[in-house]
Design a protein around this motif. Structure first.
Motif, short mmCIF file in Angstrom:
data_model
loop_
_atom_site.label_atom_id
_atom_site.label_comp_id
_atom_site.label_asym_id
_atom_site.label_seq_id
_atom_site.Cartn_x
_atom_site.Cartn_y
_atom_site.Cartn_z
N ARG A 1 48.85 -14.85 47.94
CA ARG A 1 48.58 -15.97 46.93
C ARG A 1 47.90 -15.25 45.50
N SER A 2 47.06 -14.43 45.59
CA SER A 2 46.49 -13.84 44.49
C SER A 2 47.62 -13.55 43.46
N LEU A 3 48.76 -12.84 43.89
CA LEU A 3 49.86 -12.44 43.08
C LEU A 3 50.52 -13.60 42.37
N LEU A 4 50.59 -14.80 43.12
CA LEU A 4 51.32 -15.98 42.50
C LEU A 4 50.28 -16.52 41.44
N GLU A 5 48.96 -16.32 41.84
CA GLU A 5 47.90 -17.14 40.72
C GLU A 5 47.96 -16.24 39.49
N PHE A 6 48.14 -14.89 39.61
CA PHE A 6 47.98 -13.98 38.42
C PHE A 6 49.19 -14.08 37.63
N ARG A 7 50.41 -14.29 38.48
CA ARG A 7 51.75 -14.20 37.47
C ARG A 7 51.89 -15.72 36.79
N MET A 8 51.22 -16.77 37.26
CA MET A 8 51.17 -18.09 36.58
C MET A 8 50.28 -18.10 35.46
N GLU B 1 44.55 -19.43 54.98
CA GLU B 1 45.04 -18.75 53.78
C GLU B 1 46.42 -19.12 53.48
N TYR B 2 47.20 -19.44 54.47
CA TYR B 2 48.49 -19.78 54.54
C TYR B 2 48.73 -21.33 54.08
N ASN B 3 47.83 -22.36 54.44
CA ASN B 3 47.55 -23.50 53.83
C ASN B 3 47.30 -23.45 52.18
N LYS B 4 46.53 -22.65 51.79
CA LYS B 4 46.18 -22.57 50.18
C LYS B 4 47.38 -21.76 49.56
N TYR B 5 48.25 -20.74 50.21
CA TYR B 5 49.44 -20.29 49.74
C TYR B 5 50.37 -21.38 49.61
#
Length: 213
Positions: free
Chosen positions: A151-158, A193-197
């Protein structure tokens, strides 16, 4: 006759809704097992390209055991010249931070910057982006919990797609990823965490659609 027909239609609609709910539940459950299986169990292996890759900065997201000590070790090993700690609670200074991590305050004090504004993963990404851009950095090593990494990688890449992000997951001894469904605490953590992802992934898809227009 009309009442019977309406009742039959309602029953058919309810059966369809029940079938859709069952299919959705199965898809969610399958995704949860995929998510759990995708979580890295160990940090980058010593000597591997990921482990030895130097970056402009090391970024630690607070909130879990082992993250800060890992970031300090990476800084001491020369993997970067600067360390940014995002999501620090108000009042914690560098010397106290180093003391808590059993490091001598004078050794790396000048190389560490603390960020106080973030209170979520989204906030971490924006806070870090502001700092990286102010420093002119184009690469970073991201240190966070292994279950939090995707999830962190997705947020940072956005937020900062122009910055190269090298993941450095940290495994918590309190999170039991093997046979996780037998550990209520771990199972609840992974489901959350999965739901947040899922929400983050949906946001990233929407953002990519908007950007492509």
């Amino acid at each position: 006759m009309a009442t019977h027909t309406r009742r039959a239609r309602v029953l058919r609609a309810l059966r369809r809704l029940l079938l859709l709910a069952m299919l959705g539940g199965l898809a969610w459950l399958g995704g949860l097992f995929w998510f759990a299986a995708s979580i890295p169990r160990t940090p980058p292996l010593p000597g591997s390209a990921e482990a030895t890759r130097n970056t402009d900065a090391i970024v630690v997201l607070t909130g879990g055991s082992g993250r800060l000590s890992t970031g300090l070790e990476l800084l001491a090993d020369g993997r970067a010249h600067r360390l940014f700690v995002s999501g620090v609670y108000e009042g914690l200074e560098v010397q106290e931070l180093l003391k808590r991590s059993r490091q001598f305050p004078g050794e790396m004090e000048c190389c560490i910057t603390l960020g106080y504004s973030a209170d979520s993963t989204v906030g971490n990404a924006y806070e870090t982006a502001d700092w990286l851009r102010a420093q002119g950095f184009t690469s970073m090593r991201l240190v966070t919990a292994n279950y939090h990494m995707m999830r962190s990688l997705l947020e940072f890449r956005m937020v900062i797609p122009e910055v190269e992000v090298v993941p450095h997951p940290v495994a918590s001894p309190n999170v039991h990823l093997n046979d996780w469904w037998l550990w209520p605490g771990t199972a609840n953590l992974l489901m959350t965490e999965y739901n947040k992802y899922i929400v983050t992934y949906a946001r990233s898809l929407l953002a990519s659609v908007i950007d492509s227009r």
